[in-house]
Scaffold this active site. Structure first.
Site, PDB file in Angstrom:
ATOM      1  N   GLU A   1     -12.283  10.644 -20.064  1.00  0.00           N
ATOM      2  CA  GLU A   1     -12.938   9.869 -21.122  1.00  0.00           C
ATOM      3  C   GLU A   1     -13.122  10.725 -22.367  1.00  0.00           C
ATOM      4  O   GLU A   1     -13.418  11.924 -22.265  1.00  0.00           O
ATOM      5  CB  GLU A   1     -14.296   9.370 -20.622  1.00  0.00           C
ATOM      6  CG  GLU A   1     -15.001   8.405 -21.542  1.00  0.00           C
ATOM      7  CD  GLU A   1     -16.196   7.754 -20.856  1.00  0.00           C
ATOM      8  OE1 GLU A   1     -16.039   7.337 -19.677  1.00  0.00           O
ATOM      9  OE2 GLU A   1     -17.271   7.683 -21.475  1.00  0.00           O
TER      10      GLU A   1
ATOM     11  N   ASP B   1     -15.266  10.287 -25.987  1.00  0.00           N
ATOM     12  CA  ASP B   1     -16.290   9.401 -26.530  1.00  0.00           C
ATOM     13  C   ASP B   1     -16.669   9.681 -27.978  1.00  0.00           C
ATOM     14  O   ASP B   1     -16.818  10.849 -28.379  1.00  0.00           O
ATOM     15  CB  ASP B   1     -17.595   9.553 -25.732  1.00  0.00           C
ATOM     16  CG  ASP B   1     -17.485   9.090 -24.299  1.00  0.00           C
ATOM     17  OD1 ASP B   1     -16.699   8.163 -24.034  1.00  0.00           O
ATOM     18  OD2 ASP B   1     -18.194   9.650 -23.443  1.00  0.00           O
TER      19      ASP B   1
ATOM     20  N   GLU C   1     -20.080   8.157 -29.554  1.00  0.00           N
ATOM     21  CA  GLU C   1     -21.243   7.353 -29.193  1.00  0.00           C
ATOM     22  C   GLU C   1     -22.339   7.530 -30.240  1.00  0.00           C
ATOM     23  O   GLU C   1     -22.639   8.661 -30.640  1.00  0.00           O
ATOM     24  CB  GLU C   1     -21.786   7.759 -27.829  1.00  0.00           C
ATOM     25  CG  GLU C   1     -20.815   7.525 -26.683  1.00  0.00           C
ATOM     26  CD  GLU C   1     -21.326   8.088 -25.370  1.00  0.00           C
ATOM     27  OE1 GLU C   1     -21.343   7.348 -24.376  1.00  0.00           O
ATOM     28  OE2 GLU C   1     -21.712   9.271 -25.334  1.00  0.00           O
TER      29      GLU C   1
ATOM     30  N   THR D   1     -20.182  13.238 -29.664  1.00  0.00           N
ATOM     31  CA  THR D   1     -18.795  13.293 -29.204  1.00  0.00           C
ATOM     32  C   THR D   1     -18.795  13.946 -27.828  1.00  0.00           C
ATOM     33  O   THR D   1     -19.587  14.844 -27.559  1.00  0.00           O
ATOM     34  CB  THR D   1     -17.917  14.100 -30.174  1.00  0.00           C
ATOM     35  OG1 THR D   1     -18.374  15.466 -30.215  1.00  0.00           O
ATOM     36  CG2 THR D   1     -17.978  13.510 -31.575  1.00  0.00           C
ATOM     37  N   ASN D   2     -17.900  13.484 -26.965  1.00  0.00           N
ATOM     38  CA  ASN D   2     -17.897  14.011 -25.607  1.00  0.00           C
ATOM     39  C   ASN D   2     -16.510  13.895 -25.009  1.00  0.00           C
ATOM     40  O   ASN D   2     -15.722  13.021 -25.401  1.00  0.00           O
ATOM     41  CB  ASN D   2     -18.908  13.241 -24.745  1.00  0.00           C
ATOM     42  CG  ASN D   2     -19.454  14.067 -23.599  1.00  0.00           C
ATOM     43  OD1 ASN D   2     -18.947  15.146 -23.290  1.00  0.00           O
ATOM     44  ND2 ASN D   2     -20.492  13.566 -22.949  1.00  0.00           N
TER      45      ASN D   2
ATOM     46  N   ASP E   1     -18.281  11.586 -13.567  1.00  0.00           N
ATOM     47  CA  ASP E   1     -18.662  10.830 -12.378  1.00  0.00           C
ATOM     48  C   ASP E   1     -19.503  11.724 -11.475  1.00  0.00           C
ATOM     49  O   ASP E   1     -19.232  12.918 -11.325  1.00  0.00           O
ATOM     50  CB  ASP E   1     -17.417  10.379 -11.605  1.00  0.00           C
ATOM     51  CG  ASP E   1     -16.457   9.572 -12.461  1.00  0.00           C
ATOM     52  OD1 ASP E   1     -16.792   8.428 -12.792  1.00  0.00           O
ATOM     53  OD2 ASP E   1     -15.387  10.100 -12.812  1.00  0.00           O
TER      54      ASP E   1
ATOM     55  N   ILE F   1     -22.365  15.092 -13.320  1.00  0.00           N
ATOM     56  CA  ILE F   1     -21.698  15.031 -14.620  1.00  0.00           C
ATOM     57  C   ILE F   1     -21.644  16.399 -15.296  1.00  0.00           C
ATOM     58  O   ILE F   1     -22.624  17.140 -15.333  1.00  0.00           O
ATOM     59  CB  ILE F   1     -22.405  14.007 -15.520  1.00  0.00           C
ATOM     60  CG1 ILE F   1     -22.210  12.598 -14.949  1.00  0.00           C
ATOM     61  CG2 ILE F   1     -21.888  14.069 -16.943  1.00  0.00           C
ATOM     62  CD1 ILE F   1     -22.964  11.522 -15.688  1.00  0.00           C
ATOM     63  N   ILE F   2     -20.464  16.711 -15.819  1.00  0.00           N
ATOM     64  CA  ILE F   2     -20.258  17.905 -16.648  1.00  0.00           C
ATOM     65  C   ILE F   2     -19.818  17.417 -18.015  1.00  0.00           C
ATOM     66  O   ILE F   2     -18.647  17.109 -18.242  1.00  0.00           O
ATOM     67  CB  ILE F   2     -19.190  18.845 -16.042  1.00  0.00           C
ATOM     68  CG1 ILE F   2     -19.559  19.235 -14.606  1.00  0.00           C
ATOM     69  CG2 ILE F   2     -19.034  20.096 -16.916  1.00  0.00           C
ATOM     70  CD1 ILE F   2     -18.437  19.952 -13.867  1.00  0.00           C
ATOM     71  N   GLY F   3     -20.770  17.285 -18.927  1.00  0.00           N
ATOM     72  CA  GLY F   3     -20.459  16.808 -20.261  1.00  0.00           C
ATOM     73  C   GLY F   3     -20.030  17.932 -21.181  1.00  0.00           C
ATOM     74  O   GLY F   3     -20.341  19.096 -20.952  1.00  0.00           O
TER      75      GLY F   3
END
Length: 292
Positions: free
Chosen positions: A111, A113, A115, A129-130, A138, A141-143
């Site tokens: 993904e 992003d 946002e 932003t990611n 999932d 989570i490691i963003g």
């Protein structure tokens, strides 16, 4: 009189003092706008969507939010839309424009992003932003978040937000100004599988505004977002192997010009409010792109 005018000039701030310097190149001009009906379809909450003259309005209330999805998946490209957000109290509400393959790879998806994190009265929106890779969005989570307070109020007018995704880099742009470049440093830390383009508005009260301190308040419903000037150009998942990835600069091989880099550094120096690589609370053994 001359002295008075000189002092007046010193006291009145320049109107563009807090705006980024020109990037010198405008990638959005290289791609045609597309019809929403030809390029997208409702994904959920179709009763909370209204299309007029190729401008899409979506909204969130107590019953549901809304989302849309591109008809085709892509393996690279330029993806943009002009977006206008709601003014006032929007805490807990996420307005998003993003790439994902979560439906094709549930529990193990990629993904990218853009946002907008809702806010409270008198405080600016946060643009987040990611990037998630192979399930890092999932479960545990490691963003890879970088957050910005923009140099304008995104609820006053439409502004163009875009993601440039190629096999070597991801570049996030606001009105053609590059604000972040995420380079491919390894296969393990870069999304390479085909993704679809999405937009949505939804309730993320558990984390969206100041880590969940402020929740969505439905006394202010409906929460509305407007999208127009849709652009999606590049290599679809069905394009031939020789399809050339697009670029955010005049260089066909990709990357940014020196002027674009200077503009991006200005934005990050003046408007970046969070960088995951600089967060001492994060476990950077899981984000090797931050090393060095």
């Amino acid at each position: 009189m001359a002295i008075f005018i000189y002092l007046l000039i010193l006291l009145v701030p320049a109107t563009n003092a807090d705006w980024p310097p020109s990037p010198g190149y405008w990638p959005s001009s290289k791609f045609r706008s597309m019809s929403f009906n030809k390029g997208f379809k409702p994904l959920w909450g179709p009763q909370h969507q209204s299309l007029y003259q190729n401008a899409l309005t979506i909204w969130l209330d107590r019953t549901t939010g809304s989302g849309f999805k591109s008809v085709r998946p892509f393996r690279s490209g330029y993806f943009g839309a002009s977006i206008k957000l709601q003014t006032g109290y929007t805490a807990g509400v996420i307005t998003a424009f993003y790439l994902s393959n979560s439906e094709a790879h549930p529990g193990y998806h990629d993904e990218v992003d853009i946002e907008f994190l809702g806010t409270t009265f008198g405080k600016p929106y946060t643009l987040q932003t990611n990037v998630y890779i192979r399930g890092s969005g999932d479960g545990r989570i490691i963003g890879r978040e970088m957050k910005f307070h923009l140099w304008f109020d995104p609820s006053k007018n439409f502004h163009h937000y875009a993601i440039l995704w190629s096999p070597k880099e991801i570049i996030f742009l606001v009105d053609d100004v590059p604000i972040r470049r995420y380079a491919r440093k390894s296969v393990a830390t870069f999304p390479l599988r085909p993704m679809w383009l999405y937009g949505s508005i939804w309730d993320a009260s558990s984390w969206a505004t100041e880590d969940g301190k402020y929740k969505a308040d439905y006394r202010y419903q409906p929460f509305v977002a407007k999208y127009t000037n849709f652009k999606a150009g590049g290599c679809s998942a069905y394009s031939p192997a020789w399809c050339r990835p697009v670029s955010a600069s005049p260089f066909r091989s990709g990357g940014l010009t020196r002027q674009q880099y200077r503009t991006m550094r200005w934005v990050q120096r003046n408007h970046l409010v969070y960088d995951y690589c600089r967060d001492p609370k994060r476990d950077h053994s899981k984000t090797p792109e931050c090393w060095g």
